[in-house]
Design an enzyme around this catalytic site. Structure first.
Site, mmCIF file in Angstrom:
data_model
loop_
_atom_site.group_PDB
_atom_site.id
_atom_site.type_symbol
_atom_site.label_atom_id
_atom_site.label_comp_id
_atom_site.label_asym_id
_atom_site.label_seq_id
_atom_site.Cartn_x
_atom_site.Cartn_y
_atom_site.Cartn_z
ATOM 1 N N ARG A 1 -79.036 -127.438 56.705
ATOM 2 C CA ARG A 1 -79.547 -128.429 55.735
ATOM 3 C C ARG A 1 -78.646 -129.373 55.810
ATOM 4 O O ARG A 1 -78.822 -130.863 55.657
ATOM 5 C CB ARG A 1 -79.653 -127.943 54.501
ATOM 6 N N CYS B 1 -74.424 -129.773 46.179
ATOM 7 C CA CYS B 1 -75.217 -128.895 46.851
ATOM 8 C C CYS B 1 -76.695 -129.379 46.855
ATOM 9 O O CYS B 1 -76.901 -130.660 46.766
ATOM 10 C CB CYS B 1 -75.108 -127.418 46.169
#
Lengths: 854, 256
Positions: free
Chosen positions: A201, A260
């Site tokens: 990601r 995050c």
């Protein structure tokens, strides 16, 4: 480890106190607290994949624990997409939720989940930020089961008694806003951004999804996946965590901002960093979900900024491409270090001294053009004799290959690359091609010089002769490397190589003799050398064959012996070093080891016992008598070559005197072995209760007596090849050998460590002076050795002028002996002279000082 | 030659016929493996079989043939006679190189690469792209994390050994051959290396370690002792200790 918590207090008056409980608690310690009334176990399970956390809680939980809903209790609904998916609730809302869960102002919350802390950390971070006591249960629910040995509790979520939780403002210094992050990217602050999402990601490889409306990460961020701090379901040891964050640059950063996907998993990084003893970091709550929602925010994809030093490019390839990448990087580094000016200067100096000097000196005594008969003889017999070069190259190549030549790798390459699962032939290709190139270059250059010198005396242009010399020498060089590669690849035995080489040499030699009726195997190659006079197309064949053989040799690279490469690598590293120092003595020594030449364990015969012999003489003879056959053969061969050179001088090739000088010098190095051994082990010598000078001189005695048989071989060679020179030969042979030994002594003795360290002086000198000095140091012994062969030149001059050649030779020979005696004196009194100078210098300094003080 | 005491009668506890049984995949099999450097035999014909997941201590005096044996198994030396296989493959073959890690007695480095770069290079040569974390962990464990960016060629003997250890462990392996790894290591270094060996063992790797370090020998089931190039003992480590082999053969102080 300083946690910097007190600093936080001073910065923010809203925070009443610092948490006293550890940020991470292990299950055993947590269990011991279980009976304390103000402990609340908080189940903060939450699943990214949509599983129902509440159902999991009801199915099995640590007995008595409360269920904390991440979405409802620890976040509020977002006002705008740029808030991110989990913005912090208002202080009042948070206080309300905590109260409902039975968490009060004095409660110690032990938060757990089943991911090792990925979600429970969010609660821990929120509570500790406002000074409340909270710890993450290391290892989560499984660790509790293991440590307690009890079974989990199940059933619907319990109703809990409300506690009083006073709302506290979120401390602004523990957060980063979107503007803060923009400033970091702009370079305004030197903060470090840590992205806790999974690598795919982070790089953007995972593609667009519900979690990631845009792919990639915030520019300049580094990837610190939350899973990387967990091992077997629990946090990794503190030391490993410290190293992990240190590697990411946490130590060096003024400020760390963790983010995050939505501000949850980044909390694990915050907890783990605090646990590992790093300063508390800031949380970017909006995280990627908030950042990416605003199209104006820049995005970066791919790998993070490399973490290694900026000087060495990061190598991202694996296997064979790693080898290539590393070689490129190293070459770049090397070239960057090089002082181009100094390197060019050295090349220039060497070219001047070697090239110009040789031509100038040979020009002093003019070469005479040869007579027509001789020129015709050259045309007839030349191919045969000159073809010898190629058979010699073949023989030497086979020999080198049978001993594990010709490649020489770095030691580390053998250990690390050749033992790695990488195709060897591909790794070896580059060193092999370089070897081919360097040998062809040097032999072609030697051929050019030889051709140039020949052109001075033979009909045809100098240029034409030089070019034919290039082709001749280059072909021989290429054949040498090719044969070595082939012999190594086919694992040819030493005796086979010697046998085959011997047969070829004998055949060619025989065919070259005047009355031979057959042609030799390499006559064609010899003919190439005469292209300065005439060109025959067929003579290009050996060159083509040599090129093909090189290809065959390279094709056999996969069959190279690892043992041979390993043995040679250590020695060759030292050899290269010696060559750069122009230390010929070391080169000889290492060459010997390379060719596996060892002293005989038993001497040829024992030195008779007796008291009359001085110990140094006995020691010298003991060394000489252990010379192996190969070394003795080499000495004989060198003596023969020296004889041939002297004959050439006698017949009018002046430059051959340098050849004689060099060969005699190498011979001297071989013979002066006892002295060299003593000097190589200088610390032992210094332990003897003797002065070094006389000791060295006495060690030379056996070597000097070895010169007599050597000189005998020289005389024999000269007499056999040219019987008119016998009288002169008898006179010039010994001085020539003596000169060689004297040159060798200078080389060996000046290699001995000085009492005053001269190295630092060398470093202080400007490169021009140091370069010249080391060149002179390297050349000087050869000059002395060449002087030893001067009687031959003088004899030729005298006979050309109609005077008595022997008389002239004798006169110069006496001068040579005197010079050699001087060298002997230098060896004997070298230390004394040095000490005298040192004393004198010290005294004069002392006088100056006293003069100045009065 | 007569000056040298004769080696005692061989006391090989394992039945050597066992070696010639039907092929089972073993980490290392030596069959009548011998080496001669030209001045007497360095290793007499040796039969040895190391199973997968096995942990073997190899003991013996200086010059007893330990290094010769290990180097032949890596392919750095060619046997004079006999053969050795690594997981059924010839030493030095691609498959053997992939599965065997060799920690030599003398650390070897490139002059112009830092410890970190060495680790990266070694890892990538063995096809491991995600090496950084492992490298940091290894260096941290060995206590030389702070020296990661220094050149190992300038290190002291002990530090060099630690860097070499990290290089041997950064790459994947199924069999590790180790030659006198404890020499020059401080107490922390020895501790870390023992831990690394344990991790390797629990990950299923076979270990053959030439050492006199009691700390290691006591963790092994099996000890092999060489003397003057001949096998003199092959059996349980406890028995080797009981016979005084470990104490007599292995006085760690005399190793250098």
């Amino acid at each position: 480890m300083p946690l910097g918590a007190d600093k936080m207090v001073s910065l923010n008056p809203h925070v009443p106190k610092v948490p006293t409980v550890p940020v991470v608690i292990d299950a055993r310690a947590a269990l011991s607290l279980a009976s304390t009334p103000n402990v609340v176990w908080a189940d903060v399970r939450w699943y990214l994949d949509g599983r129902d956390a509440r159902a999991a809680h009801e199915a099995g939980r640590i007995p008595g624990s409360v269920f904390v809903d991440v979405d409802r209790d620890l976040a509020r609904p977002a006002n705008s997409p740029s808030d991110g998916r989990h913005p912090f609730p208002s202080p009042a809302a948070f206080a309300k939720h905590m109260s409902r869960l039975g968490i009060g102002d004095d409660t110690h919350v032990i938060a757990y989940d089943d991911t090792g802390g990925m979600t429970a950390s969010r609660l821990v971070v929120m509570l500790r930020m406002i000074g409340r006591e909270a710890s993450l249960l290391d290892g989560g629910i499984d660790a509790w089961s293991d440590a307690s040995g009890r079974s989990l509790e199940s059933g619907p979520v319990r109703a809990t008694k409300h506690s009083s939780f006073t709302p506290v403002e979120w401390p602004t210094n523990r957060f980063a806003t979107t503007d803060d992050v923009r400033e970091v990217i702009a370079g305004g602050t030197t903060s470090l951004l840590l992205d806790a999402r999974a690598p795919e990601r982070f790089t953007g490889a995972a593609g667009v999804s519900a979690a990631d409306p845009r792919t990639g990460h915030i520019p300049t961020a580094r990837n610190a996946p939350w899973a990387a701090v967990i091992e077997d379901g629990a946090l990794r040891p503190v030391a490993a965590l410290h190293v992990h964050y240190g590697r990411l640059g946490v130590d060096g950063a003024d400020d760390v901002i963790a983010y995050c996907g939505s501000g949850v998993s980044a909390c694990l990084n915050l907890v783990a960093m605090e646990h590992a003893g790093h300063e508390p970091a800031r949380l970017f709550v909006a995280s990627w979900s908030g950042w990416a929602a605003d199209e104006e925010n820049p995005v970066e994809t791919g790998e993070a900024t490399p973490l290694t030093s900026p000087f060495v490019p990061t190598i991202t390839a694996t296997g064979l491409s790693a080898v290539r990448a590393l070689r490129r990087a190293r070459q770049k580094n090397r070239l960057a270090e090089l002082e181009w000016f100094e390197a060019l200067y050295r090349v220039y100096l060497a070219a001047f001294v070697f090239g110009g000097g040789v031509l100038f000196i040979s020009g002093l005594v003019p070469d005479e053009p040869v007579s027509a008969t001789v020129a015709r003889d050259v045309g007839t017999f030349g191919p045969g004799w000159l073809g010898l070069a190629l058979v010699l190259a073949i023989a030497m190549g086979l020999r080198s290959g049978s001993r594990g030549g010709p490649l020489a790798l770095e030691d580390a390459d053998v250990r690390h690359v050749l033992l790695a699962p990488v195709r060897r032939e591909r790794v070896l290709l580059r060193p092999a091609v370089q070897k081919v190139r360097s040998i062809i270059f040097s032999t072609a250059a030697a051929g050019a010089v030889a051709g140039q010198l020949a052109g001075r005396r033979l009909p045809g242009t100098s240029m034409g002769w030089a070019w034919s010399g290039v082709v001749w020498g280059g072909t021989a060089g290429a054949t040498f490397v090719a044969m070595a590669l082939i012999a190594h690849g086919l694992r040819m035995r030493g005796w086979m190589a010697s046998g085959l080489g011997g047969v070829l040499i004998t055949w060619q030699f025989w065919s070259a003799l005047p009355d031979a009726r057959f042609s030799g195997p390499t006559d064609l190659h010899g003919g190439v050398a005469l292209w300065g006079e005439r060109i025959r197309a067929i003579e290009i064949v050996p060159t083509i064959v040599a090129a093909l053989l090189v290809l065959v040799g390279l094709g056999l690279l996969s069959r190279q012996s690892l043992e041979a490469l390993a043995r040679r690598s250590t020695l060759v590293t030292q050899l290269r070093f010696a060559v750069t120092l122009q230390d010929l003595r070391t080169v000889t020594l290492l060459r010997r080891q390379l060719s596996h030449e060892r002293n005989r364990p038993r001497p040829w015969f024992r030195v008779p016992a007796g008291r009359s012999l001085p110990p140094e003489w006995r020691r010298g003879w003991q060394g000489l008598l252990r010379f192996p056959v190969s070394r003795i053969l080499r000495i004989i061969m060198l003596a023969v070559i020296a004889g041939l050179c002297l004959v050439a001088v006698h017949n009018g090739t002046t430059a051959a005197i340098v050849g004689s000088g060099v060969v005699m010098f190498i011979l001297g190095l071989e013979i002066a072995e006892p002295l060299a051994q003593e000097i190589d082990h200088g610390d032992r010598t210094d332990a003897y209760p003797h002065q070094r000078g006389p000791l060295y001189l006495r060690l030379l005695a056996p070597s000097t007596s070895m010169l007599l048989p050597t000189a005998g071989i020289v005389v024999l060679t000269m007499w056999l090849t040219d019987d008119s020179s016998l009288a002169v030969a008898a006179i010039v042979a010994l001085p020539a050998a003596l000169g060689g030994l004297a040159g060798a002594c200078i080389n060996i003795v000046s290699g001995a460590p000085d009492q005053i360290n001269s190295n630092s002086q060398q470093n202080m000198m400007p490169p021009e002076v140091a370069g010249t000095a080391s060149l002179i140091k390297g050349l000087w012994p050869i000059v002395v050795s060449t002087v030893g062969s001067l009687p031959m030149l003088m004899a030729r001059e005298a006979s050309d002028n109609g005077q008595g050649a022997p008389a002239a030779a004798t006169r110069v020979a006496i001068a040579v002996v005197l010079l050699v005696a001087l060298v002997g004196g230098w060896v004997r009194f070298r230390d004394d002279i040095k000490n005298w100078f040192a004393n004198a210098a010290a005294e004069s300094r002392g006088q100056k000082r006293t003069g100045a003080s009065t | 030659m007569s000056r040298h005491p004769k080696p005692p009668a061989r006391e090989v506890s394992r039945d050597s016929s066992q070696v010639h049984e039907v092929e089972k995949p073993a980490a290392l099999i030596a069959r009548a493996l011998a080496k001669d450097y030209g001045d007497g035999p360095a290793l007499h014909p040796l039969d040895l079989r190391v199973e997968e997941h096995e942990r073997v201590a190899l003991i013996g005096h200086n010059g007893s043939g330990k290094t010769t044996f290990l180097r032949m198994a890596t392919g750095l030396l060619e046997p004079a006679s006999g053969s050795v296989t690594v997981f059924g493959e010839a030493p030095g073959s691609m498959e053997a190189r992939r599965r065997l890690s060799y920690l030599a007695d003398t650390p070897t480095f490139y002059e112009d690469l830092s410890v970190w770069e060495h680790l990266g290079y070694t890892a990538r040569l063995h096809g491991r792209a995600d090496w950084e974390q492992r490298a940091a962990d290894l260096l941290g464990q060995l206590g030389i994390y702070e020296r990661a960016d220094d050149l190992p060629t300038r290190f002291s003997r002990g530090l060099k050994q630690k860097a070499a250890i990290a290089m041997a462990f950064i790459r994947p392996f199924d069999l590790m051959l180790v030659d006198e790894p404890f020499v020059g290591l401080d107490a922390e270094g020895k501790e870390a290396l023992l831990e690394l060996f344990d991790e390797a063992s629990s990950a299923g790797a076979s270990l053959v370690v030439a050492t006199h370090e009691l700390g290691f020998v006591t963790t092994t089931q099996r000890t092999v002792a060489l003397r003057d190039g001949a096998l003199i003992f092959d059996g349980p480590s406890s028995q080797a200790k009981a016979r005084g082999l470990v104490a007599v053969e292995g006085t760690a102080e005399t190793e250098s």
